[in-house]
Design a protein around this motif. Structure first.
Motif, PDB file in Angstrom:
ATOM      1  N   UNK A 105     -21.913  68.469   8.580  1.00 43.40           N
ATOM      2  CA  UNK A 105     -21.793  67.163   7.934  1.00 43.40           C
ATOM      3  C   UNK A 105     -20.526  66.402   8.308  1.00 43.40           C
ATOM      4  N   UNK A 106     -19.456  67.107   8.659  1.00 44.14           N
ATOM      5  CA  UNK A 106     -18.174  66.431   8.853  1.00 44.14           C
ATOM      6  C   UNK A 106     -17.355  67.059   9.965  1.00 44.14           C
ATOM      7  N   UNK A 107     -16.495  66.238  10.560  1.00 44.22           N
ATOM      8  CA  UNK A 107     -15.551  66.679  11.587  1.00 44.22           C
ATOM      9  C   UNK A 107     -14.149  66.237  11.176  1.00 44.22           C
ATOM     10  N   UNK A 108     -13.136  66.864  11.769  1.00 46.75           N
ATOM     11  CA  UNK A 108     -11.756  66.518  11.459  1.00 46.75           C
ATOM     12  C   UNK A 108     -10.998  66.204  12.747  1.00 46.75           C
ATOM     13  N   UNK A 109     -10.145  65.201  12.685  1.00 45.39           N
ATOM     14  CA  UNK A 109      -9.314  64.804  13.824  1.00 45.39           C
ATOM     15  C   UNK A 109      -7.864  65.127  13.490  1.00 45.39           C
ATOM     16  N   UNK A 110      -7.305  66.105  14.217  1.00 45.15           N
ATOM     17  CA  UNK A 110      -5.913  66.499  14.023  1.00 45.15           C
ATOM     18  C   UNK A 110      -5.028  66.018  15.174  1.00 45.15           C
ATOM     19  N   UNK A 111      -5.468  65.019  15.918  1.00 48.70           N
ATOM     20  CA  UNK A 111      -4.676  64.568  17.064  1.00 48.70           C
ATOM     21  C   UNK A 111      -3.361  63.953  16.597  1.00 48.70           C
ATOM     22  N   UNK A 112      -2.390  63.911  17.511  1.00 48.57           N
ATOM     23  CA  UNK A 112      -1.058  63.399  17.172  1.00 48.57           C
ATOM     24  C   UNK A 112      -1.072  61.891  16.973  1.00 48.57           C
ATOM     25  N   UNK A 113      -0.354  61.440  15.954  1.00 48.80           N
ATOM     26  CA  UNK A 113      -0.148  60.005  15.752  1.00 48.80           C
ATOM     27  C   UNK A 113       0.940  59.466  16.666  1.00 48.80           C
ATOM     28  N   UNK A 114       1.888  60.334  17.007  1.00 42.26           N
ATOM     29  CA  UNK A 114       3.033  59.933  17.834  1.00 42.26           C
ATOM     30  C   UNK A 114       3.563  61.163  18.558  1.00 42.26           C
ATOM     31  N   UNK A 115       4.518  60.942  19.462  1.00 43.18           N
ATOM     32  CA  UNK A 115       5.129  62.063  20.167  1.00 43.18           C
ATOM     33  C   UNK A 115       5.859  62.984  19.183  1.00 43.18           C
ATOM     34  N   UNK A 116       5.896  64.279  19.446  1.00 43.71           N
ATOM     35  CA  UNK A 116       6.655  65.180  18.574  1.00 43.71           C
ATOM     36  C   UNK A 116       8.122  64.764  18.497  1.00 43.71           C
ATOM     37  N   UNK A 117       8.678  64.836  17.292  1.00 44.42           N
ATOM     38  CA  UNK A 117      10.100  64.527  17.084  1.00 44.42           C
ATOM     39  C   UNK A 117      10.878  65.830  17.110  1.00 44.42           C
ATOM     40  N   UNK A 118      11.750  65.992  18.111  1.00 43.37           N
ATOM     41  CA  UNK A 118      12.463  67.249  18.318  1.00 43.37           C
ATOM     42  C   UNK A 118      13.905  67.116  17.811  1.00 43.37           C
ATOM     43  N   UNK A 119      14.260  68.007  16.888  1.00 39.25           N
ATOM     44  CA  UNK A 119      15.617  68.062  16.353  1.00 39.25           C
ATOM     45  C   UNK A 119      16.176  69.452  16.622  1.00 39.25           C
ATOM     46  N   UNK A 120      17.456  69.616  16.402  1.00 37.45           N
ATOM     47  CA  UNK A 120      18.074  70.910  16.714  1.00 37.45           C
ATOM     48  C   UNK A 120      17.468  72.060  15.906  1.00 37.45           C
TER      49      UNK A 120
END
Length: 228
Positions: free
Chosen positions: A4-19
């Motif tokens: 009945x349903x599918x899910x979209x987990x794609x990225x909204x933006x580039x990963x934000x990398x912190x220390x």
């Protein structure tokens, strides 16, 4: 997720990398299977509280559950038919209803099996809480007599308002849910047998929903939502 349903987990933006960590902003939108339609909801940005005692933190916003509610409503998942052959605990018939409501006994002298058709009339309203969410469901229930030639005859229609809680947990890389019914309200929408007091039926209808609808819903929720 299922048929009945599918899910979209794609990225909204580039990963934000912190220390000390990396932030991943995922869409988390659920839609009807094979029909990626736009969501009527707006995703509000949110942040995860600073914590450092686990390797991974995963947070779901109310938007995720709202799109789930919309997708499954669109797919007809909140509609259900309960018939004599599928009722687990007792045979529902005009005789049973007639013993409670005299108008049914007068209308249907010959005992017939009864079929219940439940349908949601609008998208369930979701409110997210800690470790759970509530769902407000508006709908109606048709109560029909099943005649010997397999045709049906409408006895009456009830408006139904349900408030339920769904507790959440994560197991085997899936988001699991368990449904608990908090409150049910009935009102008479239409009757072919004449007017009657709805309160006479509340116990039996509540029992049928508790023993037939809730276990069916929990069986589906126990299959879980796949995590990214």
């Amino acid at each position: 997720i299922d048929d009945l349903a599918e899910v979209d987990y794609s990225l909204n933006s580039l990963p934000a990398v912190f220390q000390p960590y990396i932030d991943l902003d995922l869409k988390g939108i659920i839609f009807p299977a094979g029909n990626y339609i736009g969501s009527p909801y707006m995703a509000a940005p949110f942040t995860i509280p600073d914590q450092s005692d686990s390797m991974l933190y995963l947070a779901f916003s109310e938007y995720f559950f709202q799109t789930s509610s919309f997708a499954y409503y669109t797919a007809g998942a909140f509609n259900m038919t309960i018939a004599e052959e599928t009722c687990s605990y007792f045979n529902i018939s005009t005789e049973i209803f007639g013993s409670i409501i005299p108008e049914v006994a007068k209308y249907s002298v010959t005992p017939y099996p009864v079929m219940l058709k439940l349908m949601a009339t609008e998208v369930p309203v979701i409110s997210l809480e800690q470790d759970s969410f509530t769902a407000e469901i508006q709908g109606f229930m048709e109560v029909l007599a099943v005649l010997p030639d397999s045709t049906t005859e409408l006895l009456f229609t009830m408006n139904v308002a349900a408030n339920s809680s769904i507790s959440l947990n994560i197991f085997d890389q899936k988001l699991m849910g368990s449904l608990c019914l908090n409150r049910l309200q009935f009102s008479l929408a239409h009757s072919n047998v004449g007017f009657f007091e709805v309160s006479l039926l509340e116990n039996i209808l509540s029992y049928i929903i508790q023993t037939e609808v809730i276990p069916s819903a929990n069986a589906k929720l126990s299959k879980g939502f796949p995590l990214p």
